[in-house]
Design a protein around this motif. Structure first.
Motif, short mmCIF file in Angstrom:
data_model
loop_
_atom_site.label_atom_id
_atom_site.label_comp_id
_atom_site.label_asym_id
_atom_site.label_seq_id
_atom_site.Cartn_x
_atom_site.Cartn_y
_atom_site.Cartn_z
N THR A 66 0.85 -1.20 0.00
CA THR A 66 0.00 0.00 0.00
C THR A 66 0.88 1.24 0.00
O THR A 66 1.82 1.35 0.79
N GLN A 67 0.57 2.17 -0.89
CA GLN A 67 1.41 3.34 -1.08
C GLN A 67 1.45 4.25 0.16
O GLN A 67 0.42 4.51 0.78
N VAL A 68 2.66 4.74 0.45
CA VAL A 68 2.83 5.66 1.57
C VAL A 68 2.60 7.11 1.16
O VAL A 68 2.50 7.99 2.02
N SER A 69 2.52 7.36 -0.15
CA SER A 69 2.35 8.73 -0.63
C SER A 69 1.90 8.70 -2.08
O SER A 69 1.88 7.63 -2.72
N GLU A 70 1.60 9.86 -2.59
CA GLU A 70 1.15 9.97 -3.97
C GLU A 70 2.23 9.55 -4.96
O GLU A 70 1.94 9.05 -6.05
N ILE A 104 -4.42 -8.56 11.49
CA ILE A 104 -4.03 -8.05 10.17
C ILE A 104 -3.02 -6.92 10.30
O ILE A 104 -3.22 -5.98 11.05
N PHE A 105 -1.92 -7.06 9.57
CA PHE A 105 -0.91 -6.02 9.38
C PHE A 105 -1.09 -5.45 7.98
O PHE A 105 -1.68 -6.08 7.10
N LEU A 106 -0.55 -4.25 7.76
CA LEU A 106 -0.56 -3.62 6.43
C LEU A 106 0.87 -3.49 5.93
O LEU A 106 1.72 -2.94 6.62
N GLN A 107 1.13 -4.01 4.73
CA GLN A 107 2.45 -3.78 4.13
C GLN A 107 2.47 -2.39 3.50
O GLN A 107 1.59 -2.04 2.71
N ILE A 108 3.47 -1.60 3.84
CA ILE A 108 3.60 -0.25 3.30
C ILE A 108 4.83 -0.19 2.40
O ILE A 108 5.88 -0.74 2.72
N TRP A 109 4.67 0.49 1.26
CA TRP A 109 5.76 0.49 0.27
C TRP A 109 5.87 1.81 -0.48
O TRP A 109 4.95 2.64 -0.50
N HIS A 110 7.01 1.94 -1.11
CA HIS A 110 7.26 2.94 -2.14
C HIS A 110 7.88 2.18 -3.30
O HIS A 110 8.91 1.53 -3.13
N THR A 111 7.26 2.23 -4.48
CA THR A 111 7.72 1.39 -5.58
C THR A 111 9.01 1.87 -6.22
O THR A 111 9.67 1.11 -6.93
N SER A 157 18.68 15.38 0.05
CA SER A 157 17.80 16.24 0.85
C SER A 157 16.34 15.81 0.79
O SER A 157 15.53 16.22 1.62
N GLU A 158 15.98 14.96 -0.20
CA GLU A 158 14.60 14.48 -0.33
C GLU A 158 14.33 13.23 0.50
O GLU A 158 13.17 12.88 0.75
N ILE A 159 15.36 12.54 0.90
CA ILE A 159 15.18 11.26 1.58
C ILE A 159 14.45 11.41 2.90
O ILE A 159 13.54 10.60 3.20
N PRO A 160 14.75 12.43 3.74
CA PRO A 160 13.98 12.55 4.99
C PRO A 160 12.48 12.68 4.78
O PRO A 160 11.69 12.21 5.61
N GLU A 161 12.05 13.28 3.67
CA GLU A 161 10.62 13.41 3.40
C GLU A 161 9.98 12.04 3.17
O GLU A 161 8.88 11.77 3.65
N ILE A 162 10.69 11.15 2.47
CA ILE A 162 10.15 9.82 2.23
C ILE A 162 10.18 8.99 3.51
O ILE A 162 9.25 8.22 3.79
N VAL A 163 11.23 9.14 4.30
CA VAL A 163 11.25 8.49 5.62
C VAL A 163 10.01 8.91 6.41
O VAL A 163 9.33 8.09 7.03
N ASN A 164 9.71 10.20 6.36
CA ASN A 164 8.53 10.70 7.08
C ASN A 164 7.23 10.15 6.49
O ASN A 164 6.27 9.89 7.22
N ASP A 165 7.19 9.96 5.16
CA ASP A 165 6.01 9.36 4.54
C ASP A 165 5.74 7.97 5.11
O ASP A 165 4.58 7.60 5.36
N PHE A 166 6.80 7.18 5.29
CA PHE A 166 6.62 5.86 5.90
C PHE A 166 6.14 5.98 7.34
O PHE A 166 5.26 5.22 7.77
N ARG A 167 6.69 6.92 8.06
CA ARG A 167 6.27 7.12 9.46
C ARG A 167 4.79 7.47 9.54
O ARG A 167 4.04 6.88 10.33
N ALA A 222 13.69 2.82 11.75
CA ALA A 222 13.81 3.56 13.01
C ALA A 222 12.64 4.52 13.19
O ALA A 222 12.07 4.63 14.29
N ALA A 223 12.24 5.20 12.12
CA ALA A 223 11.14 6.16 12.21
C ALA A 223 9.81 5.45 12.48
O ALA A 223 9.00 5.91 13.30
N VAL A 224 9.58 4.33 11.80
CA VAL A 224 8.32 3.62 11.95
C VAL A 224 8.21 2.98 13.33
O VAL A 224 7.16 3.05 13.99
N THR A 225 9.29 2.36 13.79
CA THR A 225 9.23 1.74 15.12
C THR A 225 9.08 2.78 16.21
O THR A 225 8.38 2.55 17.21
#
Length: 369
Positions: A66-70, A104-111, A157-167, A222-225
């Motif tokens: 399931t997508q973490v962002s648009e 039930i757990f949800l798998q979260i991804w970025h393709t 500089s964009e990576i922290p935003e995607i980390v936050n998307d997973f969080r 680390a962010a998700v846990t």
């Protein structure tokens, strides 16, 4: 021999197991399976509710990626968990599963590079560790199968935003009633592509050494846990599976490092695809037990397991749980069929095993009377 020990030896697959704060009725899991039944707003439909409700007797359902962002989408009609409508729809799914006594757990991804500009905002290029096109295809309604687009390399500089998307996606999953989440770190998708030297040619802090290539996945974990608790977080890895053009020259030390570092974060399970996903289990020599010894949580294995193989793996201590994919698609009551030694349904010849648009091959596989 005590009765409890004898039961474990004879019915290992059907023994309960504690998974963080929940107890599972058996040691079988439903692997995450992309079925493409969300609507055009990537919202799960009533068919999705019925599909998971039917399969609630398995110890743990791991709902589809399931997508973490648009920007995380790579396939048609795959769900998200980043809008209020998506969260509300997923809540109807989890309510239905829980009403049947399931977990039930949800798998979260970025393709990542396994995408096409068609799915991206303003038809932008998808993102990846490096600007290397995948030798793979995706499906677009009205166009059929098309080559994945050439991605652009993510700026550091964009990576922290995607980390936050997973969080945020993990927090949204808990709002939607899920018992936890599985971070998708496999199969050539964004986090896995950063791990592998065939797809990661970066020279910054996220490329080069094993430690650098693993950094993104570990930051996400680390962010998700930290957000929802390690006892509600699992992760999926596929060390030697080449699906989606996933290439790594030396997987053993890479994944030993990854598991060693994951152990420090204490995720509740690690879900390992052994061999070539959906194919041979011995495509590349790999010491899975070396990984297992580095980790103290629930060890879940996957890929082509029969009932007999699964029971033997659990009895021998090589696994705590086994996940099933295709067998769960075609047998909504798989635990009962295994326990009673009943025959399994054959896949419908006129319906796709994975993608699709309607109920046929999705919610109409028969259960035992």
């Amino acid at each position: 021999m005590g009765a409890q020990t004898e039961a474990f030896l004879t019915e290992a697959l059907f023994q309960p197991i504690k998974l963080g704060r929940i107890e599972l009725a058996n040691r079988m899991a439903m692997a995450p399976l992309t079925r493409s039944r969300a609507d055009d707003d990537l919202v799960p439909t009533e068919m999705v509710v019925e599909y998971y409700r039917q399969r609630a007797s398995v110890g743990l359902i791991i709902a589809e990626a399931t997508q973490v962002s648009e920007t995380a989408q790579g396939y048609t009609n795959t769900p998200g968990v980043y809008t209020p409508e998506q969260i509300a729809a997923w809540k109807t799914v989890t309510d239905a599963v829980h009403a049947q006594g399931g977990k039930i757990f949800l798998q979260i991804w970025h393709t990542g590079r396994m995408s096409h500009s068609h799915f991206q905002p303003d038809n932008q290029a998808p993102v990846a560790p490096s600007a290397i096109a995948a030798n793979a295809k995706t499906y677009i309604n009205g166009q059929g199968y098309v080559e994945c687009s050439l991605p652009r390399a993510l700026e550091a500089s964009e990576i922290p935003e995607i980390v936050n998307d997973f969080r945020v996606a993990a927090a949204n999953a808990i709002k939607a009633g899920f018992d936890g989440v599985e971070v998708h770190g496999a199969h050539g998708y964004l986090l896995d592509a950063f791990l592998r030297d065939g797809t990661n040619k970066r020279t910054d802090a996220y490329g080069g050494s094993i430690e650098n290539r693993a950094r993104f996945l570990l930051e996400v974990m680390a962010a998700v846990t930290a957000e929802i608790g390690a006892d509600r977080v699992g992760v999926r890895l596929a060390p030697v599976s080449p699906v989606n053009d996933a290439v790594e020259s030396n997987p053993q030390p890479l994944f030993e490092y990854v598991v060693r570092e994951l152990e420090k974060l204490h995720p509740v399970y690690i879900h390992v695809v052994e061999g070539y996903t959906g194919g041979p289990r011995d495509n590349v020599p790999f010491d899975y037990e070396a990984l297992h010894r580095l980790y103290s949580g629930v060890w879940m294995v996957n890929n082509g397991y029969s009932k007999e193989m699964a029971e033997e793996a659990i009895r021998a201590g090589r696994a705590d749980m086994v996940s099933f994919g295709r067998k769960m698609i075609t047998n909504p009551d798989l635990p009962r069929r295994f326990r009673e030694n009943q025959p399994l349904n054959s896949p419908f010849e006129d319906a796709s095993l994975y993608g699709g648009t309607g109920p046929h091959g999705y919610v109409d596989y028969p259960a035992l009377a």
